[in-house]
Design an enzyme around this catalytic site. Structure first.
Site, mmCIF file in Angstrom:
data_model
loop_
_atom_site.group_PDB
_atom_site.id
_atom_site.type_symbol
_atom_site.label_atom_id
_atom_site.label_comp_id
_atom_site.label_asym_id
_atom_site.label_seq_id
_atom_site.Cartn_x
_atom_site.Cartn_y
_atom_site.Cartn_z
ATOM 1 N N ALA A 218 2.751 1.903 -4.087
ATOM 2 C CA ALA A 218 3.778 1.691 -5.287
ATOM 3 C C ALA A 218 3.705 1.042 -5.788
ATOM 4 O O ALA A 218 4.007 -0.130 -5.330
ATOM 5 C CB ALA A 218 5.048 2.536 -5.301
ATOM 6 N N GLY B 184 3.616 3.626 -0.402
ATOM 7 C CA GLY B 184 3.357 4.825 -1.187
ATOM 8 C C GLY B 184 2.281 5.150 -1.090
ATOM 9 O O GLY B 184 2.170 6.319 -0.387
ATOM 10 N N GLU C 53 2.926 6.762 2.722
ATOM 11 C CA GLU C 53 3.486 8.187 2.544
ATOM 12 C C GLU C 53 2.353 9.052 1.892
ATOM 13 O O GLU C 53 2.764 9.852 1.970
ATOM 14 C CB GLU C 53 4.660 7.939 1.573
ATOM 15 C CG GLU C 53 5.356 6.725 1.676
ATOM 16 C CD GLU C 53 6.250 6.232 1.469
ATOM 17 O OE1 GLU C 53 6.612 5.569 0.257
ATOM 18 O OE2 GLU C 53 8.068 7.411 1.491
ATOM 19 N N GLU D 178 8.882 -1.355 3.426
ATOM 20 C CA GLU D 178 9.970 -1.290 2.447
ATOM 21 C C GLU D 178 10.880 -2.004 2.309
ATOM 22 O O GLU D 178 11.085 -2.247 0.963
ATOM 23 C CB GLU D 178 10.012 0.007 1.327
ATOM 24 C CG GLU D 178 9.004 0.955 0.667
ATOM 25 C CD GLU D 178 7.929 2.167 1.622
ATOM 26 O OE1 GLU D 178 7.718 1.747 3.043
ATOM 27 O OE2 GLU D 178 7.484 2.863 1.300
HETATM 28 N N1 COA Z 1 2.486 -3.232 -6.062
HETATM 29 C C1 COA Z 1 1.457 -3.646 -7.687
HETATM 30 N N2 COA Z 1 0.858 -5.006 -6.723
HETATM 31 C C2 COA Z 1 -0.106 -4.907 -5.567
HETATM 32 C C3 COA Z 1 0.514 -4.023 -4.590
HETATM 33 C C4 COA Z 1 1.488 -3.447 -4.790
HETATM 34 N N3 COA Z 1 2.018 -2.446 -4.305
HETATM 35 N N4 COA Z 1 -0.204 -5.079 -4.029
HETATM 36 C C5 COA Z 1 -1.125 -5.457 -4.608
HETATM 37 N N5 COA Z 1 -0.532 -5.948 -5.151
HETATM 38 C C6 COA Z 1 -1.277 -6.528 -5.777
HETATM 39 C C7 COA Z 1 -1.439 -8.233 -6.014
HETATM 40 O O1 COA Z 1 -0.284 -8.232 -6.914
HETATM 41 C C8 COA Z 1 -2.330 -8.743 -6.700
HETATM 42 O O2 COA Z 1 -2.417 -8.393 -8.065
HETATM 43 P P1 COA Z 1 -2.854 -10.130 -8.605
HETATM 44 O O3 COA Z 1 -4.167 -10.002 -7.975
HETATM 45 O O4 COA Z 1 -2.552 -9.759 -10.304
HETATM 46 O O5 COA Z 1 -1.792 -11.894 -7.949
HETATM 47 C C9 COA Z 1 -3.480 -8.338 -6.198
HETATM 48 O O6 COA Z 1 -2.545 -6.521 -5.524
HETATM 49 C C10 COA Z 1 -4.424 -8.490 -4.498
HETATM 50 O O7 COA Z 1 -2.987 -7.798 -3.735
HETATM 51 P P2 COA Z 1 -3.350 -10.086 -2.870
HETATM 52 O O8 COA Z 1 -1.482 -9.147 -2.845
HETATM 53 O O9 COA Z 1 -3.474 -11.164 -3.476
HETATM 54 O O10 COA Z 1 -3.913 -9.530 -2.040
HETATM 55 P P3 COA Z 1 -3.803 -10.272 -0.199
HETATM 56 O O11 COA Z 1 -4.918 -9.548 0.653
HETATM 57 O O12 COA Z 1 -2.953 -11.720 -0.004
HETATM 58 O O13 COA Z 1 -2.352 -9.657 0.799
HETATM 59 C C11 COA Z 1 -1.533 -6.656 0.506
HETATM 60 C C12 COA Z 1 -3.276 -7.884 0.477
HETATM 61 C C13 COA Z 1 -1.359 -5.956 1.302
HETATM 62 C C14 COA Z 1 -0.331 -7.860 2.046
HETATM 63 C C15 COA Z 1 -0.709 -7.523 -0.561
HETATM 64 O O14 COA Z 1 -0.622 -7.239 -1.228
HETATM 65 C C16 COA Z 1 1.428 -6.334 -0.050
HETATM 66 O O15 COA Z 1 1.373 -7.053 1.342
HETATM 67 N N6 COA Z 1 1.512 -5.661 -1.080
HETATM 68 C C17 COA Z 1 2.473 -5.489 -0.615
HETATM 69 C C18 COA Z 1 2.897 -4.380 -0.078
HETATM 70 C C19 COA Z 1 3.780 -3.168 0.048
HETATM 71 O O16 COA Z 1 5.065 -3.749 0.228
HETATM 72 N N7 COA Z 1 3.877 -2.248 -0.889
HETATM 73 C C20 COA Z 1 5.084 -1.235 -0.645
HETATM 74 C C21 COA Z 1 5.716 -1.175 -2.131
HETATM 75 S S1 COA Z 1 6.862 0.108 -1.640
#
Ligand code: COA
Length: 257
Positions: free
Chosen positions: A66, A112, A115, A135
Site C-alpha cells: 500500500a 498490500g 495481499e 507491515e
Molecule cells: N509506498 C509508497 N512508496 C513506495 C512503496 C510503498 N509501499 N514502496 C516503494 N515505494 C517508492 C519509494 O518511496 C521510491 O520512491 P522515490 O523514488 O520517489 O523515493 C520508489 O518507490 C522506489 O523504491 P526504493 O525504496 O527506492 O527501491 P529499493 O529497490 O531501494 O527498495 C523495496 C525496494 C521494495 C525493498 C522498498 O521500496 C520497500 O521497502 N518498500 C516498502 C515495502 C513495504 O513496507 N510495504 C508494505 C507497505 S504496508
C-alpha cells in the site's frame, strides 16, 4: 472507463491487467484501488473474458505494498476505514470474482502487494520475486486480508512467523510453502500465465465458477463448505456446459466450451 494507473489488454478471452506505477514500485494508492474496483466489476460481467491475469509493470515489482505516503498521518478511525474499504472494494471483490484470477508475481510482492496476490485464485512467480508482509516494521499489521489468507494458504505457524518477523521469502521458499504453484524465469512468466489460462479455458466456465465458489465457501464464516459443495455440484446438472461435457466424453470427442 478511464484507466490511468492500470494497463488493460484483452486477448483470446484473457484480460491482462498490470498495475502501472513502476517508479513507485506499483504501490497501491487510492487511485489504483479505485480503478481496480471499477475494472474488476466490469471484467466480472464481460462475456469476452474468461480468465484474468494480474501483474505489475516493470521488472522490479509486482506491487511493493500500500502507498505508505497516503496513510502515514492517519488516526485509528481513518486506519480502520482504510482497511475496511480496501477489503470490501478490492480484495474481497477479486477473491469473489467468478472467473479465475491468476497473480503473475514478477518481483517484489510486499504488504498490500502480497495481499493482492493472496486475493487471487492462483499465484505463479518469477525466480527474482520476493514476497512478504513487512507491515509490523512500520508499526501496523497487514490490513488487506493478509492475517487471514496467508495462514489459510501456508499454515498458521509459517504465516505467523512471516508476519511477526516481516522478513521476505524468495520464490523458491514460496514454492515450497505452497504460496505459489510455479516459479519460472522472469521472461517466461507471462507465457506461463497464458498456458495456465488456456488450460483452465479448456474446461466449462460454469463448472470453473462453481468450483471457485465451493472452494471459497470452506473459508467463509458460518458456511459449511461440504453442504455448499453438494449444492454447487447439483447446480452444474442440466447446465448446457454439463450436457456438452458429458456428451463429448461419451461421443469420444473434445468438449467445446
Ligand atoms: N509506498 C509508497 N512508496 C513506495 C512503496 C510503498 N509501499 N514502496 C516503494 N515505494 C517508492 C519509494 O518511496 C521510491 O520512491 P522515490 O523514488 O520517489 O523515493 C520508489 O518507490 C522506489 O523504491 P526504493 O525504496 O527506492 O527501491 P529499493 O529497490 O531501494 O527498495 C523495496 C525496494 C521494495 C525493498 C522498498 O521500496 C520497500 O521497502 N518498500 C516498502 C515495502 C513495504 O513496507 N510495504 C508494505 C507497505 S504496508
Amino acid at each position: 472507463m478511464t484507466l490511468d494507473h492500470l494497463l488493460l489488454e484483452k486477448q483470446d478471452k484473457i484480460a491482462w491487467v498490470s498495475i502501472n506505477r513502476p517508479k513507485k514500485l506499483n504501490a497501491l494508492n487510492q487511485a489504483v484501488l479505485a480503478e481496480l474496483n471499477s475494472l474488476f466489476l466490469a471484467l466480472n460481467e464481460d462475456e469476452n473474458v474468461r480468465v484474468i491475469v494480474l501483474t505489475g509493470s516493470g521488472e522490479k515489482a509486482f506491487v511493493a505494498g500500500a502507498d505508505i505516503s497516503e496513510f502515514a498521518e492517519f488516526d485509528a478511525a481513518e486506519g480502520e476505514a482504510l482497511s475496511r474499504q480496501g477489503h470490501e472494494k478490492v480484495f474481497d471483490l477479486i477473491a469473489k470474482t467468478q472467473k479465475p484470477v491468476i497473480a503473475a508475481i514478477n518481483g517484489f510482492a510486499l504488504g498490500g502487494g502480497l495481499e493482492l496476490a493472496l486475493s487471487c485464485h492462483v499465484r505463479i512467480a518469477s525466480s527474482n520475486a520476493k514476497m512478504g508482509l513487512p507491515e509490523t516494521s512500520l508499526g501496523v499489521i497487514p490490513g488487506y486480508g493478509g492475517t487471514q489468507r496467508l495462514p489459510q494458504l501456508i499454515g498458521r505457524g509459517r504465516a505467523t512467523e512471516l508476519i511477526i518477523t516481516g522478513r521476505m521469502m524468495n520464490a523458491e521458499e514460496a514454492l515450497q510453502t505452497g504460496l505459489v504453484t510455479q516459479v519460472v524465469a522472469q521472461e517466461d512468466l507471462l507465457a506461463t500465465a497464458a498456458s495456465l489460462a488456456e488450460k483452465i479455458m479448456q474446461n466449462s466456465p460454469n463448472a470453473v465458477a462453481q468450483a471457485l465458489k465451493a472452494v471459497a465457501s470452506g473459508y467463509a464464516e458460518g458456511v459449511d463448505g461440504f453442504s455448499e459443495e453438494i449444492k454447487r455440484f447439483g447446480a452444474c446438472f442440466g447446465h448446457p456446459e454439463f450436457i456438452e461435457g458429458t456428451q463429448a466424453f461419451l461421443g469420444k470427442r473434445k468438449a467445446n466450451f
